[in-house]
Design a protein around this motif. Structure first.
Motif, PDB file in Angstrom:
ATOM      1  N   LEU A 290       0.511   5.714   4.659  1.00 47.72           N
ATOM      2  CA  LEU A 290      -0.182   5.737   3.378  1.00 47.72           C
ATOM      3  C   LEU A 290      -1.380   6.670   3.447  1.00 47.72           C
ATOM      4  CD1 LEU A 290      -0.274   1.888   2.625  1.00 47.72           C
ATOM      5  CD2 LEU A 290       1.474   3.552   1.945  1.00 47.72           C
ATOM      6  N   ASP A 291      -1.691   7.308   2.315  1.00 48.40           N
ATOM      7  CA  ASP A 291      -2.889   8.151   2.258  1.00 48.40           C
ATOM      8  C   ASP A 291      -4.099   7.293   1.884  1.00 48.40           C
ATOM      9  OD1 ASP A 291      -2.845   7.759  -0.527  1.00 48.40           O
ATOM     10  OD2 ASP A 291      -2.020   9.747  -0.930  1.00 48.40           O
TER      11      ASP A 291
ATOM     12  N   SER B 209       2.158   0.835   5.502  1.00 46.47           N
ATOM     13  CA  SER B 209       2.864  -0.281   4.908  1.00 46.47           C
ATOM     14  C   SER B 209       3.986  -0.633   5.883  1.00 46.47           C
ATOM     15  CB  SER B 209       3.445   0.122   3.555  1.00 46.47           C
ATOM     16  OG  SER B 209       4.348  -0.858   3.093  1.00 46.47           O
TER      17      SER B 209
ATOM     18  N   GLY C  60      -5.565   6.804  -0.796  1.00 48.09           N
ATOM     19  CA  GLY C  60      -5.419   6.105  -2.069  1.00 48.09           C
ATOM     20  C   GLY C  60      -4.389   5.000  -2.038  1.00 48.09           C
TER      21      GLY C  60
ATOM     22  N   GLU D 268      -0.127  -4.622   5.148  1.00 45.37           N
ATOM     23  CA  GLU D 268      -0.798  -3.386   4.757  1.00 45.37           C
ATOM     24  C   GLU D 268      -1.965  -3.139   5.699  1.00 45.37           C
ATOM     25  OE1 GLU D 268      -3.107  -1.448   0.935  1.00 45.37           O
ATOM     26  OE2 GLU D 268      -1.879  -3.227   0.640  1.00 45.37           O
TER      27      GLU D 268
ATOM     28  N   ASP E 187      -1.169   5.539  -1.414  1.00 48.86           N
ATOM     29  CA  ASP E 187       0.136   6.076  -1.791  1.00 48.86           C
ATOM     30  C   ASP E 187       0.905   6.536  -0.563  1.00 48.86           C
ATOM     31  OD1 ASP E 187      -0.285   5.760  -4.589  1.00 48.86           O
ATOM     32  OD2 ASP E 187      -1.506   7.585  -4.587  1.00 48.86           O
ATOM     33  N   LEU E 188       2.227   6.578  -0.673  1.00 49.05           N
ATOM     34  CA  LEU E 188       3.047   7.068   0.432  1.00 49.05           C
ATOM     35  C   LEU E 188       2.662   8.501   0.760  1.00 49.05           C
ATOM     36  CD1 LEU E 188       6.558   5.699  -0.531  1.00 49.05           C
ATOM     37  CD2 LEU E 188       4.971   4.766   1.143  1.00 49.05           C
ATOM     38  N   CYS E 189       2.593   8.794   2.046  1.00 52.78           N
ATOM     39  CA  CYS E 189       2.192  10.116   2.528  1.00 52.78           C
ATOM     40  C   CYS E 189       3.301  10.662   3.421  1.00 52.78           C
ATOM     41  CB  CYS E 189       0.875   9.999   3.296  1.00 52.78           C
ATOM     42  SG  CYS E 189       0.266  11.562   3.934  1.00 52.78           S
TER      43      CYS E 189
END
Length: 84
Positions: free
Chosen positions: A49-50, A29, A52, A19, A54-56
């Motif tokens: 990832l954004d 990731s 936060g 990460e 999360d996936l972007c």
């Protein structure tokens, strides 16, 4: 795989994950296991990832995950994410 922004290395399923979080708020990731795209061939899957974690899917890098990536492709992609 070391690069500024490296956050952690972890075990995932029967493989490995990395990460990253960069100063620009984006991260990545990077995974390699039997269920990832390319994992059975020893290749990596990369997701942006954004901020936060999360996936972007809304960057110029990709609108999906990037599968079947060599180490060179991973490092190149991480550099592009870091430069967003």
């Amino acid at each position: 795989m070391s690069l500024n922004g490296y956050k952690r290395k972890y075990e995932i399923y029967n493989g490995i994950g990395y990460e990253y979080q960069f100063d620009n708020g984006y991260g990545a990731s990077v995974i390699k296991h039997d269920g990832s795209y390319g994992g059975k061939q020893g290749l990596y899957e990369i997701a942006v990832l954004d901020s936060g974690g999360d996936l972007c899917y809304s960057t110029p890098i990709t609108d999906d995950v990037i599968g079947f990536a060599t180490e060179d492709k991973v490092l190149d992609t991480l550099q592009k994410i870091k430069s967003l």
